[in-house]
Motif scaffolding. Structure first.
Motif, PDB file in Angstrom:
ATOM      1  N   GLU A  41      72.119  -2.847 -10.310  1.00  0.00           N
ATOM      2  CA  GLU A  41      71.931  -2.777 -11.987  1.00  0.00           C
ATOM      3  C   GLU A  41      71.095  -1.790 -12.109  1.00  0.00           C
ATOM      4  O   GLU A  41      70.079  -1.626 -11.893  1.00  0.00           O
ATOM      5  N   ALA A  42      71.745  -0.582 -12.601  1.00  0.00           N
ATOM      6  CA  ALA A  42      71.213   0.570 -13.181  1.00  0.00           C
ATOM      7  C   ALA A  42      70.197   0.518 -14.220  1.00  0.00           C
ATOM      8  O   ALA A  42      70.188  -0.243 -15.151  1.00  0.00           O
ATOM      9  N   GLY A  43      69.109   1.388 -14.361  1.00  0.00           N
ATOM     10  CA  GLY A  43      68.274   1.298 -15.343  1.00  0.00           C
ATOM     11  C   GLY A  43      68.778   1.676 -16.867  1.00  0.00           C
ATOM     12  O   GLY A  43      68.866   2.810 -17.176  1.00  0.00           O
ATOM     13  N   ALA A  44      68.738   0.693 -17.592  1.00  0.00           N
ATOM     14  CA  ALA A  44      69.534   0.970 -18.946  1.00  0.00           C
ATOM     15  C   ALA A  44      69.175  -0.452 -19.709  1.00  0.00           C
ATOM     16  O   ALA A  44      69.013  -1.363 -19.072  1.00  0.00           O
ATOM     17  N   GLY A  45      69.257  -0.045 -20.929  1.00  0.00           N
ATOM     18  CA  GLY A  45      69.368  -1.359 -21.678  1.00  0.00           C
ATOM     19  C   GLY A  45      70.363  -2.114 -22.279  1.00  0.00           C
ATOM     20  O   GLY A  45      71.798  -1.449 -21.844  1.00  0.00           O
ATOM     21  N   ILE A  46      70.476  -3.173 -22.700  1.00  0.00           N
ATOM     22  CA  ILE A  46      71.613  -3.964 -23.214  1.00  0.00           C
ATOM     23  C   ILE A  46      71.163  -4.698 -24.304  1.00  0.00           C
ATOM     24  O   ILE A  46      70.087  -5.326 -24.499  1.00  0.00           O
ATOM     25  N   TRP A 239      78.372   5.017 -13.331  1.00  0.00           N
ATOM     26  CA  TRP A 239      77.779   5.037 -14.388  1.00  0.00           C
ATOM     27  C   TRP A 239      76.453   5.631 -14.468  1.00  0.00           C
ATOM     28  O   TRP A 239      75.523   5.036 -15.016  1.00  0.00           O
ATOM     29  N   ASN A 240      75.933   6.048 -13.339  1.00  0.00           N
ATOM     30  CA  ASN A 240      74.684   6.156 -12.909  1.00  0.00           C
ATOM     31  C   ASN A 240      74.297   7.621 -12.317  1.00  0.00           C
ATOM     32  O   ASN A 240      73.502   7.745 -11.729  1.00  0.00           O
ATOM     33  N   ARG A 241      75.334   8.777 -12.836  1.00  0.00           N
ATOM     34  CA  ARG A 241      74.799   9.884 -12.192  1.00  0.00           C
ATOM     35  C   ARG A 241      73.909  10.418 -13.044  1.00  0.00           C
ATOM     36  O   ARG A 241      73.580  10.300 -14.059  1.00  0.00           O
ATOM     37  N   TRP A 272      77.113   8.462 -18.169  1.00  0.00           N
ATOM     38  CA  TRP A 272      78.375   7.665 -17.826  1.00  0.00           C
ATOM     39  C   TRP A 272      79.287   8.147 -18.639  1.00  0.00           C
ATOM     40  O   TRP A 272      79.261   8.047 -19.884  1.00  0.00           O
ATOM     41  N   SER A 273      80.558   8.469 -18.057  1.00  0.00           N
ATOM     42  CA  SER A 273      81.633   8.891 -18.849  1.00  0.00           C
ATOM     43  C   SER A 273      82.411   7.676 -19.341  1.00  0.00           C
ATOM     44  O   SER A 273      82.441   6.617 -18.747  1.00  0.00           O
ATOM     45  N   LEU A 274      82.897   7.827 -20.617  1.00  0.00           N
ATOM     46  CA  LEU A 274      83.491   6.538 -21.041  1.00  0.00           C
ATOM     47  C   LEU A 274      85.059   6.571 -21.188  1.00  0.00           C
ATOM     48  O   LEU A 274      85.530   7.920 -21.569  1.00  0.00           O
TER      49      LEU A 274
END
Ligand SMILES: Cc1cc2nc3c(=O)[nH]c(=O)nc-3n(C[C@H](O)[C@H](O)[C@H](O)COP(=O)(O)OP(=O)(O)OC[C@H]3O[C@@H](n4cnc5c(N)ncnc54)[C@H](O)[C@@H]3O)c2cc1C
Length: 395
Positions: A41-46, A239-241, A272-274
């Motif tokens: 799990e990459a560092g980001a919020g949810i 999603w983590n570059r 993160w490209s959507l």
């Protein structure tokens, strides 16, 4: 006689782990096949709306997660160019009273670890790390082979293997992902050094031409999660570059000083490209089905992708329980219910994205002025009521 083999779950992310826990509560065995060591799990919020926390509570996940979450009191909407505050949508006690479950924000790694721990402690759940699902055979049960060779057998298979799903290629090989032209840049900042409005106990949502900015506290209020979405960027998987600070800031040069000031604080960015997925003819084929992003990735403008995966998990467990021995029938009923819900969230997310990104000149500029005026006129409670279909028990 009912097939005693476990339900195989490809992917131990948010949806896969929730499915395993929910099946365990119904005394149904499952085996989660995850390509990582359950630590990806990459560092980001949810953001976890009440529709997600209502499910995670009874599954025992909130007990572990709650001390690490944050409960925002409101969403504050701003015009990113002028910096003017446009509206407040109450969350906190108001949302919890209205929906019977809290609106929370969390670090994704904390959510994932709470799910992993709950799954590891659950009866009827086997977690298998370092297993990359490579091929599937359906005949007298399901056989799934890993990239390294070993294979496992089960009574059914749930593809919860995310937006780049391998299981989806088996069910709907013609389905294709296309780059939307937008990129989400994410950063995590220490909250102690920030001033208002970034230090407020809120979700901040700043709207601008072809860009928007979201921020909210995570890690019990120690850090601020920042997401900058821009209609620019490259088509890249993953999603983590990492992304250059200058690349992010270049999209906000015409924004108000307050918002630009926040971007200057960000130590680093991940990009993160959507992508969007073409409509699938169906999510299931016999005893094999899809769940979460594998079935219906949605744009993040409504912050609901993970919540949909969590809802899918609860509904799928209900249907497998009700139709024991007939996974094909259970998956058909599950898809009928969840397809409608996911499609509404997908369409609403797209519509919100267009409203967030209205332009600053010509027709787009006029639309932006009208949007800001409408947001200002609508009462706070009326705005929240507009989300009853989503945050209520509508799954
Ligand atoms: C910028 C941004 C912000 C977002 N914010 C929110 C938010 O605030 N709230 C919200 O609800 N949603 C949000 N989302 C959406 C959310 O992150 C996803 O919808 C959610 O993670 C989907 O869960 P999932 O279980 O379907 O897939 P994932 O969480 O992606 O899990 C898939 C798992 O499958 C594994 N896997 C992949 N291939 C294989 C294979 N072949 N074999 C074995 N394992 C495999 C992966 O390692 C992973 O563990 C956001 C998305 C973006 C881009």
């Amino acid at each position: 006689m009912t097939d005693q083999r476990p339900v195989l779950i490809a992917g131990g992310g948010i949806g896969g782990l929730t499915t395993a826990i929910a099946l365990g509560r119904k005394d149904i065995d499952s085996q989660v096949l995850e390509r990582s060591a359950f630590d990806n799990e990459a560092g980001a919020g949810i953001q976890l709306g009440p529709n997600a926390t209502r499910i995670l509570g009874p599954l025992g996940v909130l007990d572990v997660l709650m001390p690490k979450t944050f409960r925002p009191e409101a969403v504050w909407l701003f015009d990113g160019l002028s910096g003017k505050k446009l509206a407040t949508v109450p969350l906190g006690d108001t949302a919890e009273r209205r929906y019977g479950a809290p609106y929370l924000t969390a670090h994704r790694a904390d959510l994932h670890e709470a799910l992993r721990a709950a799954a590891a402690n659950a009866r009827h759940v086997t977690l298998t790390p370092n297993f990359t699902v490579a091929s599937i055979e359906d005949g007298g049960g399901i056989t799934v082979a890993s990239l390294d060779g070993p294979s496992v057998q089960g009574s059914a298979l749930v593809g919860a293997d995310g937006i780049w799903s391998t299981v989806r290629k088996w069910i709907a090989p013609e389905a294709s992902l296309s780059f939307t032209g937008a990129t989400a840049f994410r950063s995590l900042l220490p909250l102690g050094s920030l001033t208002s409005p970034f230090s407020e106990p809120i979700v901040g949502l700043w709207l601008g031409p072809r860009t928007h900015l979201v921020h909210y506290p995570v890690r019990s209020g120690e850090a601020l999660n920042v997401v900058a979405v821009t209609e620019t960027g490259r088509k890249e998987e993953g999603w983590n570059r990492s992304a250059e600070t200058e690349t992010v800031r270049a999209n906000f040069t015409r924004w108000c000083e307050t918002a630009q000031g926040l971007l200057e604080f960000a130590p680093s960015w991940r990009a993160w490209s959507l992508f969007s997925l073409s409509a699938l003819p169906q999510w299931h084929r016999g005893p094999i089905t899809l769940l979460g992003d594998a079935a219906h990735p949605v744009l993040p403008y409504l912050a609901q992708g993970a919540a949909l995966a969590i809802e899918d998990a609860a509904t799928l467990a209900d249907h497998l329980d009700a139709a024991r021995g007939s996974p094909g029938a259970a998956f058909q009923a599950y898809e009928r219910v969840r397809g409608v819900r996911a499609d509404r969230v997908r369409r609403t997310s797209q519509r919100l994205g267009r409203a967030y990104h209205m332009g600053d000149a010509g027709l787009g500029g006029m639309a932006r002025i009208a949007r800001n005026a409408i947001l200002g006129l609508r009462g706070a409670d009326a705005t929240l009521r507009g989300f009853d279909w989503l945050y209520g028990d509508g799954r």
